[in-house]
Enzyme design. Structure first.
Site, mmCIF file in Angstrom:
data_model
loop_
_atom_site.group_PDB
_atom_site.id
_atom_site.type_symbol
_atom_site.label_atom_id
_atom_site.label_comp_id
_atom_site.label_asym_id
_atom_site.label_seq_id
_atom_site.Cartn_x
_atom_site.Cartn_y
_atom_site.Cartn_z
ATOM 1 N N CYS A 1 0.867 -1.219 -0.001
ATOM 2 C CA CYS A 1 -0.139 -0.056 0.213
ATOM 3 C C CYS A 1 0.716 1.376 0.212
ATOM 4 O O CYS A 1 0.315 2.338 -0.331
ATOM 5 C CB CYS A 1 -0.886 -0.028 1.249
ATOM 6 S SG CYS A 1 -0.008 -0.109 2.635
ATOM 7 N N GLY B 1 7.258 -5.266 10.806
ATOM 8 C CA GLY B 1 7.751 -6.460 10.263
ATOM 9 C C GLY B 1 6.845 -6.827 9.296
ATOM 10 O O GLY B 1 7.294 -7.936 8.672
#
Length: 451
Positions: A50, A115
C-alpha cells in the site's frame, strides 16, 4: 550483477499518486511478463504494497533498463509517464541491494521497524518464482533480504522504533488514550479478510474489543477468519462473518471500523457514513489502511466521526521518534550488502574455475591414455598410481591460483579476473557458458519453494 530497481513509495510520491498507481494481482503478473519480454531485462519481480511499488530486474543496459522499466510501470499503473516520472527513484547494483535490505529491515517503512514488509517481500519472491521471472540473482537477493530482515529484528530493538501500521493507526484513533483502554468493550467491523485485515482483527481482539464482524467479498474467507478469532486457543473474541451487502447495516452498530480491501473504488462513501451515524450519540472511529482508499475522505467531515487513513498516518509518522537501534540496523545492512556483493562476484568466476579444472582433467586423461599406448605393459596398479600422481600434480598447481583468484574476484573491481583466467588458459567460452547455464538451472531448482 546488473541489478536495477525503479519504483515509487510514500517517501517519493504523494498518496494521491500512490492510490492511482496501485497494481492489482493480475496487473502485477502482466507487468512481470512484459518486463521479461523487454530486451534489457533477463529477470524481474515486483514488490507492491500500500506504500510502495518497486520493479526489480537484472538488466544488461542501465539507461535502456531505466527507460523500459519506467515505461512499463507507467503503462500498467495507469499513470502517464510524464506525470509518474518526477516521483520515481532508481537504484542500481550495490545501491539497489542496499535499498531492498533497508526495506526488509523496516528502515524505509512508513512506520520504522514494522515487520509486515517481510511477508510482502516473501510474496514478491514467490510471485517471481511462480512465473519463472526470478532467476538466480533475484532468488539470491530476495532470500538474503528476508534473512537480513529477520536478523535485524532478532539482534536489535528495531521493533521498538515503531509499530505495525495497524497498531500505529489504532494509536492515532485512540489519540492520547491507551489503545487497550480505548478499545475495551467496543464493537468492531473489519472489512476485508486479507493479511492486513487479519492482522487488524487480531490486534483489535487482543486490545479487548467485545465483538468483531468480518465482511468480505468472498464469504468463506471471512468465515474462516472469524472461526480462527473465535477459537479458545486464539483470541477467543466473539466473531462472525457477513457478506459485503451487510456492511451498511453493520456500520450502524459498529464503534470502530477497519477497512483494507483490494477494491478499486470506494467501499464506504461519505454518504453511507453519514447515514450510519444519523441519530447516534457515540463516536464512530474509521481506520482506512487500503491503497487506493476504501473510505471516502469526506467522511472526516461527518460530525462524530474520526477518520485515520494512509495519508494522515504518513503525516503522523513523520514526527515519530527514531530509536537508537536504527543505527545498529543500518550497520547490519551495510555489512550484509558487502557480503552479498562479494558472494555475487565470487559466483561470477566459479564457472571459469570449473571450466579450467575440467580442461585440466581432460589433459590428464589424454596424457594418461597416450602413456598407456607407449607403455602397454603397465599393470592395473601401476596405471592407477601414475594417474593419481599426475592428478595430484595438476591439483597442486591449480589449487593456489584458483583459491587466490576467487578471493580477488570477490573484492570490488574483481570481475576482470574471470576474463584474465579465460584468456591465460585459452578456455572455450562455450564451456564456461554451459557451466553457467547448468549452475543457473540448479539454483532455480534449489530455490523453488524456499519462501
Amino acid at each position: 550483477m546488473s541489478l536495477l530497481v525503479v519504483g515509487l513509495s510514500h517517501r517519493s510520491a504523494p498518496v494521491s499518486i500512490l492510490e492511482r498507481a496501485s497494481l492489482s494481482a493480475d496487473t502485477r503478473i502482466k507487468l512481470l511478463q512484459d518486463t521479461l519480454a523487454a530486451e534489457p531485462a533477463t529477470e524481474g519481480t515486483v514488490l507492491a504494497t500500500c506504500n510502495r511499488i518497486e520493479l526489480y530486474a537484472d538488466v544488461d543496459k542501465f539507461h535502456a533498463g531505466v527507460a523500459e522499466l519506467s515505461t512499463l510501470l507507467a503503462q500498467h499503473s495507469g499513470v502517464g509517464l510524464d506525470e509518474l516520472t518526477p516521483y520515481l527513484y532508481v537504484h542500481y547494483e550495490d545501491r539497489a541491494v542496499h535499498h531492498l535490505f533497508s526495506v526488509a529491515c523496516g528502515l524505509d517503512s512508513m512506520v520504522v521497524g514494522e515487520g509486515q514488509i517481510l511477508g510482502q517481500i516473501k510474496d514478491a519472491l514467490a510471485l517471481g518464482q511462480d512465473l519463472h521471472t526470478a532467476g538466480r540473482l533475484l532468488n539470491d537477493l530476495f532470500q538474503q533480504a528476508l534473512r537480513v530482515g529477520k536478523r535485524a529484528h532478532s539482534e536489535t530493538g528495531i521493533d521498538r522504533a515503531g509499530q505495525s501500521l495497524v497498531t500505529f493507526g489504532l494509536e492515532q484513533l485512540a489519540q492520547d488514550t491507551d489503545v487497550e483502554t480505548w478499545a475495551r468493550g467496543k464493537k468492531a467491523l473489519v472489512i476485508g479478510a486479507g493479511s492486513m485485515s487479519s492482522l487488524a482483527a487480531a490486534t483489535l481482539a487482543r486490545s479487548g474489543v467485545s465483538e468483531i464482524v468480518i465482511a468480505n467479498r468472498t464469504l468463506a474467507r471471512a468465515e474462516r477468519l472469524a472461526q480462527i478469532l473465535s477459537e479458545p486457543g486464539s483470541t477467543g473474541v466473539a466473531a462472525h462473518a457477513v457478506e459485503m451487502v451487510a456492511v451498511g447495516d453493520e456500520l450502524t452498530r459498529a464503534d470502530v471500523v477497519v477497512s483494507c480491501t483490494g477494491a478499486t473504488g470506494l467501499v464506504l462513501t461519505g454518504e453511507a457514513v453519514e447515514d450510519a451515524t444519523r441519530g447516534r450519540t457515540a463516536p464512530l472511529f474509521l481506520l482506512d489502511l487500503a491503497m487506493p482508499r476504501d473510505i471516502d475522505a469526506a467522511a472526516h467531515r461527518v460530525p462524530g466521526v474520526r477518520l485515520v487513513d494512509i495519508e494522515s498516518l504518513a503525516e503522523a509518522s513523520a514526527d515519530a521518534p527514531m530509536a537508537a537501534d536504527v543505527d545498529q540496523v543500518r550497520g547490519i545492512v551495510s555489512d550484509e550488502v558487502a557480503a552479498f556483493g562479494a558472494a555475487q562476484r565470487a559466483a561470477h568466476i566459479t564457472p571459469t574455475v570449473v571450466a579450467l579444472r575440467t580442461m585440466a582433467a581432460d589433459v590428464v586423461a589424454s596424457e594418461v591414455a597416450r602413456l598407456e599406448g607407449r607403455l602397454p605393459g603397465l599393470d592395473e596398479k601401476q596405471r592407477a598410481e601414475i594417474t593419481q600422481t599426475v592428478r595430484r600434480v595438476v591439483d597442486k598447481l591449480l589449487h593456489a591460483p584458483t583459491v587466490r583468484v576467487k578471493q580477488l574476484a570477490s573484492e570490488p573491481g574483481g570481475a576482470g579476473y574471470a576474463d584474465a583466467l579465460r584468456t591465460l588458459f585459452d578456455l572455450d567460452p562455450e564451456t564456461v557458458a554451459s557451466v553457467s547455464r547448468a549452475d543457473l538451472n540448479d539454483a532455480d531448482v534449489k530455490n523453488r519453494g524456499r519462501v
